[in-house]
Design an enzyme around this catalytic site. Structure first.
Site, PDB file in Angstrom:
ATOM      1  N   GLY A  18      19.118  78.985 -62.175  1.00  0.00           N
ATOM      2  CA  GLY A  18      20.412  79.662 -62.165  1.00  0.00           C
ATOM      3  C   GLY A  18      20.911  79.855 -60.745  1.00  0.00           C
ATOM      4  N   ASP A  19      22.170  80.271 -60.626  1.00  0.00           N
ATOM      5  CA  ASP A  19      22.787  80.535 -59.319  1.00  0.00           C
ATOM      6  C   ASP A  19      22.838  79.314 -58.422  1.00  0.00           C
ATOM      7  OD1 ASP A  19      23.018  83.281 -60.036  1.00  0.00           O
ATOM      8  OD2 ASP A  19      20.875  83.457 -59.647  1.00  0.00           O
ATOM      9  N   GLY A  21      25.408  77.511 -58.064  1.00  0.00           N
ATOM     10  CA  GLY A  21      26.786  77.295 -57.600  1.00  0.00           C
ATOM     11  C   GLY A  21      27.614  76.557 -58.653  1.00  0.00           C
ATOM     12  N   LYS A  24      31.429  77.517 -58.882  1.00  0.00           N
ATOM     13  CA  LYS A  24      32.301  76.893 -57.888  1.00  0.00           C
ATOM     14  C   LYS A  24      32.574  75.426 -58.234  1.00  0.00           C
ATOM     15  CE  LYS A  24      30.131  76.573 -54.335  1.00  0.00           C
ATOM     16  NZ  LYS A  24      29.324  76.620 -53.130  1.00  0.00           N
ATOM     17  N   ALA A  45      25.050  85.967 -66.873  1.00  0.00           N
ATOM     18  CA  ALA A  45      25.543  85.002 -65.895  1.00  0.00           C
ATOM     19  C   ALA A  45      26.530  85.675 -64.947  1.00  0.00           C
ATOM     20  CB  ALA A  45      26.256  83.856 -66.610  1.00  0.00           C
ATOM     21  N   GLY A  46      26.592  85.179 -63.740  1.00  0.00           N
ATOM     22  CA  GLY A  46      27.602  85.655 -62.805  1.00  0.00           C
ATOM     23  C   GLY A  46      28.081  84.455 -62.015  1.00  0.00           C
ATOM     24  N   THR A 132      18.185  90.859 -66.776  1.00  0.00           N
ATOM     25  CA  THR A 132      19.381  91.460 -66.165  1.00  0.00           C
ATOM     26  C   THR A 132      19.744  92.779 -66.863  1.00  0.00           C
ATOM     27  OG1 THR A 132      20.820  90.246 -67.657  1.00  0.00           O
ATOM     28  CG2 THR A 132      20.321  89.190 -65.551  1.00  0.00           C
ATOM     29  N   ARG A 312      17.713  87.820 -54.269  1.00  0.00           N
ATOM     30  CA  ARG A 312      17.074  86.670 -54.918  1.00  0.00           C
ATOM     31  C   ARG A 312      15.861  86.235 -54.115  1.00  0.00           C
ATOM     32  NH1 ARG A 312      22.904  83.882 -55.390  1.00  0.00           N
ATOM     33  NH2 ARG A 312      23.649  85.005 -57.232  1.00  0.00           N
TER      34      ARG A 312
HETATM   35  P1  IMP Z   1      17.991  87.814 -69.250  1.00  0.00           P
HETATM   36  O1  IMP Z   1      18.732  86.528 -69.379  1.00  0.00           O
HETATM   37  O2  IMP Z   1      18.835  88.959 -68.787  1.00  0.00           O
HETATM   38  O3  IMP Z   1      17.200  88.131 -70.471  1.00  0.00           O
HETATM   39  O4  IMP Z   1      16.929  87.627 -68.065  1.00  0.00           O
HETATM   40  C1  IMP Z   1      15.818  86.738 -68.195  1.00  0.00           C
HETATM   41  C2  IMP Z   1      15.527  86.059 -66.872  1.00  0.00           C
HETATM   42  O5  IMP Z   1      16.586  85.166 -66.548  1.00  0.00           O
HETATM   43  C3  IMP Z   1      15.412  87.000 -65.677  1.00  0.00           C
HETATM   44  O6  IMP Z   1      14.484  86.445 -64.769  1.00  0.00           O
HETATM   45  C4  IMP Z   1      16.795  86.954 -65.069  1.00  0.00           C
HETATM   46  O7  IMP Z   1      16.791  87.279 -63.701  1.00  0.00           O
HETATM   47  C5  IMP Z   1      17.137  85.496 -65.279  1.00  0.00           C
HETATM   48  N1  IMP Z   1      18.588  85.244 -65.360  1.00  0.00           N
HETATM   49  C6  IMP Z   1      19.403  85.488 -66.402  1.00  0.00           C
HETATM   50  N2  IMP Z   1      20.657  85.121 -66.130  1.00  0.00           N
HETATM   51  C7  IMP Z   1      20.642  84.604 -64.895  1.00  0.00           C
HETATM   52  C8  IMP Z   1      21.641  83.992 -64.069  1.00  0.00           C
HETATM   53  O8  IMP Z   1      22.818  83.846 -64.428  1.00  0.00           O
HETATM   54  N3  IMP Z   1      21.233  83.562 -62.843  1.00  0.00           N
HETATM   55  C9  IMP Z   1      19.951  83.680 -62.439  1.00  0.00           C
HETATM   56  N4  IMP Z   1      18.984  84.213 -63.172  1.00  0.00           N
HETATM   57  C10 IMP Z   1      19.325  84.675 -64.403  1.00  0.00           C
HETATM   58 MG    MG Z   2      24.848  83.347 -61.029  1.00  0.00          MG
END
Ligand code: IMP
Ligand code: MG
Length: 421
Positions: A18-19, A21, A24, A45-46, A132, A312
């Site tokens: 994840g993350d 980019g 973008k 997600a962000g 999260t 991170r």
């Molecule tokens: P959950 O998706 O909130 O259940 O988190 C499970 C794992 O996925 C954790 O390690 C989170 O940090 C990771 N995670 C969930 N969504 C993201 C994301 O959008 N970017 C990066 N890590 C994520």
């Molecule tokens: Mg992200």
């Protein structure tokens, strides 16, 4: 409507944890597409996008909404949190984005209720996944238990009966798992029902059978960009289980999450940083363990979670992991991001292979003993990254990103012609 253009359905996936980019990349690509679609995950997600010097973080609404020609689709596989969704609409309004008639949301999306978030915290205290806390895991668990509340339920007269059943069950579960005393309001049916009805008013005009919309659009020759969330190493089946998210981030998720079929997807684009980051727990073979060095990279790359603000963890680009992601993600082409960060950092290493008990591994496997991985590191010149990635993976890198702004992105000419043709 089609301008004689060939239909194109492109799937963008994160090739790491994840993350990478993706937000973008999708923002820039969506200029060439009619629809941008979120199909799995939820507000965990962000997606950070910078345009006109402004930073916009989107959690549920696809980044494509920032391009005026593109409509945003939230298909059935997405978990929708009413509070987050409303805040996002406000963010868009404040940023001057006119989204009227450009947001479609599937009636089959499951809704994240407040008790799902409570449960997420309760469960994570025991399992230490480092989620999260956005309620993703519990809302998927309730979906699979056949105790989910979907958007269509808000508009049905059986909502109250369904809620009663779900809240009774959830309350029993929470009480069994934790002895917090002040959580009655999570299960107050009047309160929950009122909140859902209010949400119903907010989204009423957006609700549309997105599976029909997408199929019809494909038949009309329109172009669709499917925007993955999280990354392949967080896939519930193929990721670094149990340190994963609760949805499928591999291509199958784009099918069950939209109603499209495998033959509908024309191209899969994987996005990878030229280093690696991960938030939350779990193994991370290429992690930089020197705290000073990792802090420096984190600062230069601004590696703090877009959803939770957590720092991170950072590490080098990991080729055994990337090769695995390319295989399980059926990735056709790559986009490389954050090249500028590595340039500023001034040191570039990659993991060429793993050694486990003296045995070489060029590709990660979920069966290997992750505790005993020794990484073989190589130094490289950041400016050579395209050739290195292509040589070591056999996959062409068609997009390279050198900064947060839209104009910092370089396309390969051939790929650009594919987009505009
Ligand atoms: P959950 O998706 O909130 O259940 O988190 C499970 C794992 O996925 C954790 O390690 C989170 O940090 C990771 N995670 C969930 N969504 C993201 C994301 O959008 N970017 C990066 N890590 C994520
Ligand atoms: Mg992200």
């Amino acid at each position: 409507m089609t301008n004689g253009k060939k239909k194109k359905v492109v799937l963008v996936l994160g090739a790491q944890w994840g993350d990478e980019g993706k937000g973008k990349i999708v923002d820039v690509l969506s200029r060439f597409f009619d629809y941008s679609v979120r199909f799995q995950g939820g507000p965990n997600a962000g997606h950070t996008v910078v345009f006109d010097g402004r930073k916009v973080v989107l959690h549920t609404i696809p980044s494509g909404i920032l391009q005026p020609n593109c409509s945003a689709v939230i298909s059935n596989g997405v978990l929708v949190d009413p509070d987050v969704f409303r805040r996002e609409l406000e963010t868009l309004e404040k940023s001057g984005v006119d989204f009227r008639g450009r947001i479609f949301i599937s009636p089959l999306c499951h809704i994240i209720l407040d008790f799902h978030k409570l449960l997420d915290s309760i469960i994570d205290k025991r399992s230490n996944i480092g989620t999260t806390k956005m309620g993703i895991g519990p809302s998927v668990e309730f979906k699979v238990m056949r105790k989910g509340i979907r958007i269509k339920d808000i508009f049905s007269n059986s909502l109250r009966d369904k809620l009663k059943d779900v809240l009774d069950y959830a309350k029993t579960l929470c009480k069994a798992l934790d002895d917090i005393s002040d959580f009655e309001h999570y299960f107050d049916i009047n309160r929950v029902e009122k909140k859902l009805n209010e949400f119903g008013e907010v989204i009423h005009d957006f609700v549309f059978e997105t599976d029909i919309l997408l199929k019809r659009s494909i038949n009309e020759g329109k172009r669709i960009l499917l925007e993955g969330a999280q990354g392949i190493l967080l896939d519930i089946d193929f990721g670094s289980y149990p340190f994963v998210t609760s949805t499928n981030t591999t291509p199958g998720g784009a099918l069950t999450g939209t109603g499209l079929g495998p033959k509908d997807i024309d191209l899969i684009l994987g996005v990878s940083k030229v280093y690696t980051t991960r938030v939350g727990g779990g193994f991370f073979p290429s992690e930089i363990n020197d705290p000073e060095l990792s802090q420096k990279l984190r600062e230069i790359g601004q590696e703090y979670g877009a959803t939770t603000g957590r720092p991170r963890r950072v590490g080098w680009l990991d080729f055994p992991m990337l090769r695995y992601a390319i295989r399980v993600g059926s990735i056709d082409l790559l986009a490389l991001t954050k090249i500028d960060t590595l340039e500023k950092f001034g040191r570039s290493l990659y993991v060429e292979e793993y050694l486990i008990d003296g045995k070489k591994f060029t590709e990660f496997s979920p069966l290997i003993d992750v505790q005993n991985i020794k990484t073989v590191l190589k130094e490289f010149r950041t400016s050579d990254i395209k050739n290195i990635v292509e040589d070591l993976t056999g996959v062409k890198t068609v997009i390279r990103s050198y900064g947060p702004e839209r104009e910092n992105i370089k396309f390969d000419e051939e790929f650009y012609s594919f987009l505009v043709s």
